[in-house]
Write an enzyme that holds these catalytic residues in place. Structure first.
Site, mmCIF file in Angstrom:
data_model
loop_
_atom_site.group_PDB
_atom_site.id
_atom_site.type_symbol
_atom_site.label_atom_id
_atom_site.label_comp_id
_atom_site.label_asym_id
_atom_site.label_seq_id
_atom_site.Cartn_x
_atom_site.Cartn_y
_atom_site.Cartn_z
ATOM 1 N N MET A 1 -4.565 2.726 10.789
ATOM 2 C CA MET A 1 -3.555 2.940 11.826
ATOM 3 C C MET A 1 -2.702 4.159 11.486
ATOM 4 O O MET A 1 -1.627 4.357 12.065
ATOM 5 C CB MET A 1 -2.684 1.700 11.986
ATOM 6 C CG MET A 1 -3.504 0.488 12.466
ATOM 7 S SD MET A 1 -2.552 -0.710 13.387
ATOM 8 C CE MET A 1 -1.382 -1.236 12.163
ATOM 9 N N ALA B 1 -0.355 7.021 9.309
ATOM 10 C CA ALA B 1 0.722 7.091 8.305
ATOM 11 C C ALA B 1 0.071 6.929 6.937
ATOM 12 O O ALA B 1 0.431 6.040 6.147
ATOM 13 C CB ALA B 1 1.818 6.055 8.556
ATOM 14 N N LEU B 2 -0.894 7.778 6.691
ATOM 15 C CA LEU B 2 -1.795 7.607 5.548
ATOM 16 C C LEU B 2 -1.064 7.727 4.216
ATOM 17 O O LEU B 2 -0.179 8.563 4.049
ATOM 18 C CB LEU B 2 -2.926 8.639 5.622
ATOM 19 C CG LEU B 2 -3.803 8.560 6.884
ATOM 20 C CD1 LEU B 2 -4.864 9.654 6.863
ATOM 21 C CD2 LEU B 2 -4.447 7.195 7.042
ATOM 22 N N HIS C 1 -4.886 4.221 1.645
ATOM 23 C CA HIS C 1 -5.901 4.717 2.586
ATOM 24 C C HIS C 1 -6.808 5.740 1.904
ATOM 25 O O HIS C 1 -8.024 5.735 2.083
ATOM 26 C CB HIS C 1 -5.234 5.404 3.786
ATOM 27 C CG HIS C 1 -4.373 4.518 4.616
ATOM 28 N ND1 HIS C 1 -3.022 4.723 4.756
ATOM 29 C CD2 HIS C 1 -4.654 3.432 5.359
ATOM 30 C CE1 HIS C 1 -2.501 3.807 5.560
ATOM 31 N NE2 HIS C 1 -3.479 3.009 5.944
ATOM 32 N N GLN D 1 -3.039 -5.846 18.233
ATOM 33 C CA GLN D 1 -2.822 -6.655 17.027
ATOM 34 C C GLN D 1 -1.350 -6.838 16.686
ATOM 35 O O GLN D 1 -1.015 -7.468 15.697
ATOM 36 C CB GLN D 1 -3.588 -6.075 15.839
ATOM 37 C CG GLN D 1 -3.042 -4.770 15.295
ATOM 38 C CD GLN D 1 -3.994 -4.180 14.254
ATOM 39 O OE1 GLN D 1 -5.089 -3.733 14.575
ATOM 40 N NE2 GLN D 1 -3.576 -4.202 12.999
ATOM 41 N N ASP E 1 -5.294 -6.498 2.688
ATOM 42 C CA ASP E 1 -5.332 -7.364 3.869
ATOM 43 C C ASP E 1 -6.505 -8.324 3.690
ATOM 44 O O ASP E 1 -7.533 -8.213 4.362
ATOM 45 C CB ASP E 1 -5.479 -6.512 5.129
ATOM 46 C CG ASP E 1 -4.324 -5.539 5.269
ATOM 47 O OD1 ASP E 1 -3.250 -5.966 5.685
ATOM 48 O OD2 ASP E 1 -4.490 -4.344 4.923
ATOM 49 N N GLN F 1 -7.817 -10.470 6.643
ATOM 50 C CA GLN F 1 -8.462 -9.556 7.590
ATOM 51 C C GLN F 1 -9.853 -9.172 7.091
ATOM 52 O O GLN F 1 -10.840 -9.215 7.846
ATOM 53 C CB GLN F 1 -7.587 -8.311 7.746
ATOM 54 C CG GLN F 1 -8.275 -7.114 8.362
ATOM 55 C CD GLN F 1 -7.334 -5.931 8.514
ATOM 56 O OE1 GLN F 1 -6.380 -6.005 9.271
ATOM 57 N NE2 GLN F 1 -7.588 -4.843 7.832
HETATM 58 P P1 AMP Z 1 -3.819 0.039 8.045
HETATM 59 O O1 AMP Z 1 -3.628 1.483 8.356
HETATM 60 O O2 AMP Z 1 -2.601 -0.649 7.539
HETATM 61 O O3 AMP Z 1 -4.479 -0.712 9.193
HETATM 62 O O4 AMP Z 1 -4.855 -0.027 6.842
HETATM 63 C C1 AMP Z 1 -6.116 0.563 6.930
HETATM 64 C C2 AMP Z 1 -6.959 0.114 5.773
HETATM 65 O O5 AMP Z 1 -6.353 0.505 4.551
HETATM 66 C C3 AMP Z 1 -7.124 -1.415 5.714
HETATM 67 O O6 AMP Z 1 -8.459 -1.734 5.349
HETATM 68 C C4 AMP Z 1 -6.153 -1.798 4.632
HETATM 69 O O7 AMP Z 1 -6.494 -3.007 3.982
HETATM 70 C C5 AMP Z 1 -6.253 -0.617 3.696
HETATM 71 N N1 AMP Z 1 -5.069 -0.528 2.848
HETATM 72 C C6 AMP Z 1 -3.768 -0.526 3.239
HETATM 73 N N2 AMP Z 1 -2.946 -0.476 2.176
HETATM 74 C C7 AMP Z 1 -3.742 -0.454 1.081
HETATM 75 C C8 AMP Z 1 -3.494 -0.426 -0.330
HETATM 76 N N3 AMP Z 1 -2.268 -0.392 -0.826
HETATM 77 N N4 AMP Z 1 -4.562 -0.414 -1.158
HETATM 78 C C9 AMP Z 1 -5.825 -0.448 -0.667
HETATM 79 N N5 AMP Z 1 -6.126 -0.489 0.641
HETATM 80 C C10 AMP Z 1 -5.102 -0.496 1.508
#
Ligand code: AMP
Length: 273
Positions: free
Chosen positions: A27, A29-30, A34, A58, A147, A150
């Protein structure tokens, strides 16, 4: 790096690709969490596609969809520098239709733990991930253990729908003090940022207890509760890798999960034991 806006353009491009394709849905805001998924995909595949899409379905009414951080220019730079081949940034109108056939989370697992506190959240997650996997049609798709529920539900969806993609689970990336990286961490003020480390601290304590021989879930949860007293806990739970509640820790088959509010910000974290 090519920036692609519509599903039809990405599908067309995908047909012309040679070799293996890795896909990292986000989503935006990398952050370094990510980035770890992206780097792994680049290492393991000939082509890497990253998507950035703040998925409205979601978010529950009253959640942070509107204020969710959108950093499109910075994200483009991060992807470009990392060596991403294709950045997919669709608009809501190009992804969703009226009167859709919807993918839904299973009745039980979709509505416990995260699903209990965010009812319908996983319906939205599976619905969008299903769409994105069909559009990008990758050989491998990368998701974070952060997650955990998820990740498990996506693995189940892929199995149940006979989808031809390998789901790769990636380790949680943390700040030096233990806080799991999250796009939502930007909401925390300095005092909240300090308190936010209690989540990982409680999980570390739990892991230590297991290491010392404690296997009783109640006792471990009680210790965690004590550490988490300064913040508002939503749940502390210990489950097996299939998300069944465990009264006794099974080493190699357990996940300890925590969700809590720090101020107005809802954070989740977990540790795989
Ligand atoms: P999001 O942008 O929050 O939907 O996350 C995108 C992907 O990055 C998802 O598969 C998350 O589980 C993963 N993710 C988010 N934060 C972390 C983290 N701190 N370490 C590893 N993976 C992450």
């Amino acid at each position: 790096m090519e920036i692609v806006k519509t599903p039809s353009d990405l599908k067309r491009l995908r047909k012309s690709m040679q070799g293996s394709v890795g896909f990292v849905p986000t989503m935006g805001a990398l952050h370094k969490g990510h980035l770890s998924l992206i780097e792994r995909s680049i290492k393991e595949n000939d082509t890497t596609i990253v998507s950035i899409f703040v998925n409205p379905t979601q978010f529950l009414p009253g959640e942070d969809f509107e204020k969710y951080p959108r950093r499109y220019e910075a994200d483009k730079k991060i992807c470009e520098l990392a060596g991403v081949d294709i950045l997919f940034m669709p608009e809501v109108k190009d992804i969703y239709f009226e009167d859709e056939v919807k993918v839904k989370a299973p009745d039980v697992l979709g509505y416990v733990l995260e699903g209990h506190f965010r009812p319908g959240h996983f319906d939205g997650v599976l619905h969008i991930v299903n769409k994105l996997l069909h559009i990008a049609s990758p050989d491998r798709a990368y998701f974070g253990k952060k997650d955990a529920q998820q990740l498990f539900l996506i693995q189940q969806m892929v199995r149940d729908h006979f989808m031809d993609v390998e789901i790769v689970s990636c380790e949680i990336v943390r700040e030096p003090d233990g806080l799991a990286l999250s796009s939502r961490n930007v909401y925390l003020d300095p005092d909240e940022r300090q308190k936010a480390q209690l989540l990982s601290k409680s999980l570390k304590k739990a892991a230590k207890m297991v290491q010392m021989g404690e296997k009783n879930s109640q006792k471990i949860k009680a210790q965690m509760e004590e550490i988490l007293q300064p913040i508002k806990v939503e749940y502390i739970e210990i489950v097996d890798r299939n998300f069944k509640r465990l009264d006794t820790i099974e080493v190699g088959n357990s996940i300890i999960l925590v969700a809590a509010y720090v101020g107005d910000t809802r954070l989740i974290d977990n540790i795989w034991i």
